[in-house]
Design an enzyme around this catalytic site. Sequence first.
Site, PDB file in Angstrom:
ATOM      1  CG  ASN A 139      -2.090   1.049   1.553  1.00 58.60           C
ATOM      2  OD1 ASN A 139      -1.800   2.394   1.622  1.00 58.60           O
ATOM      3  ND2 ASN A 139      -3.038   0.311   1.300  1.00 58.60           N
ATOM      4  CB  SER A 173      -5.449   8.543   5.043  1.00 56.70           C
ATOM      5  OG  SER A 173      -4.950   8.276   6.434  1.00 56.70           O
ATOM      6  CE  LYS A 215      -8.400   1.090   2.747  1.00 56.36           C
ATOM      7  NZ  LYS A 215      -7.191  -0.480   3.117  1.00 56.36           N
TER       8      LYS A 215
END
Length: 364
Positions: A139, A173, A215
Amino acid sequence: MSGLFETLGRRALFTFDAEQAHGLSITGLKTGIVTCRTPEDPALSVKVAGLKFPNPLGMAAGYDKNAEVPDALLKLGFGFAEVGTLTPRPQSGNPRPRIFRLVDDKAVINRLGFNNEGHEAAFKRLSRRAGKSGIVGVNIGANKDAEDRIADYVAGIRRFYLLARYFTVNISSPNTPGLRNLQAREALHELLSRVLEARDEEGNMCTLKRPVFLKIAPDLTDEELDDIAAEADAQKLDGIIVSNTTLSRSGLKNPENSNETGGLSGAPLFERSTVVLARMRERVGPDMPLIGVGGIDSAETALAKIKAGADLVQLYTGLIYRGPGLPGEILRGLSTAIKHEGVSSIAELRDRDTKEWAARKLIS
């Protein structure tokens, strides 16, 4: 095992600060103290983005940030493990305290801010496992102070190309200021263009094509989902991970810590992330791989994600509350579900409930 952990192991670990407890669990995996026997069932294997996964259950990024214990995680029964998020340069993240347990909700709020030791440290560790079996993904993220954040993602692709079985581009995030802006259509177009160009260049040099997943956040409007789906299709992205942590605090029971800034994970994220997963499945159609994340803590919740549209699923917070026996428990439950449903493979259960999940209303 997970029941014993909930009564004894969790009680002991929860006497420590959340970040200390995390460090102790990493140490336990490194030393081999934590081991679990897990079943192998060919009916659980699934082929996604050219990779054959022994089962659809993965360890999400965020736990093994520095690629210290990927093989130990695979030994717990996970079909794949994702390390990171890794940034080119080491960074300490946000000030402590930055992880908060919401025990009554079986949830966690974190505002870590991509704390990690950087590419070089992780590269050395992953190089030591080169040639080993098992699917380990990387990631990748951007340093908080990067002048060109997209260049940081490109650097991650190039650095780990021979070591990662797949890549996840983490732009969702909530703890790096401005990062989620990369989900907007124009920014996403440039990001994916440059990242996939780097992937193709690296692949042409070694004849290996590594899948790249994106993501995304669970806090997106339908219009934003439309844009992401369209861009993913146009760029021929290999898959989408739905989802990262949420900024929503809807339905929390635990008043303590619930007002802390950061992303919420765990059981309260299950509904929202599964609805967004199903809506994304409707947008991208049957061919694009989707990985469902958010609130998985049982075979039932894992199966619900698959029926909502996920090819693979990942968990993290569930492990904090249920312990290292959880992967085996989930896999046994999925094997039972396959027999109960009268199918020969877990893949046959995908999309069974997509329409119902996509139609559910989200509460802010």
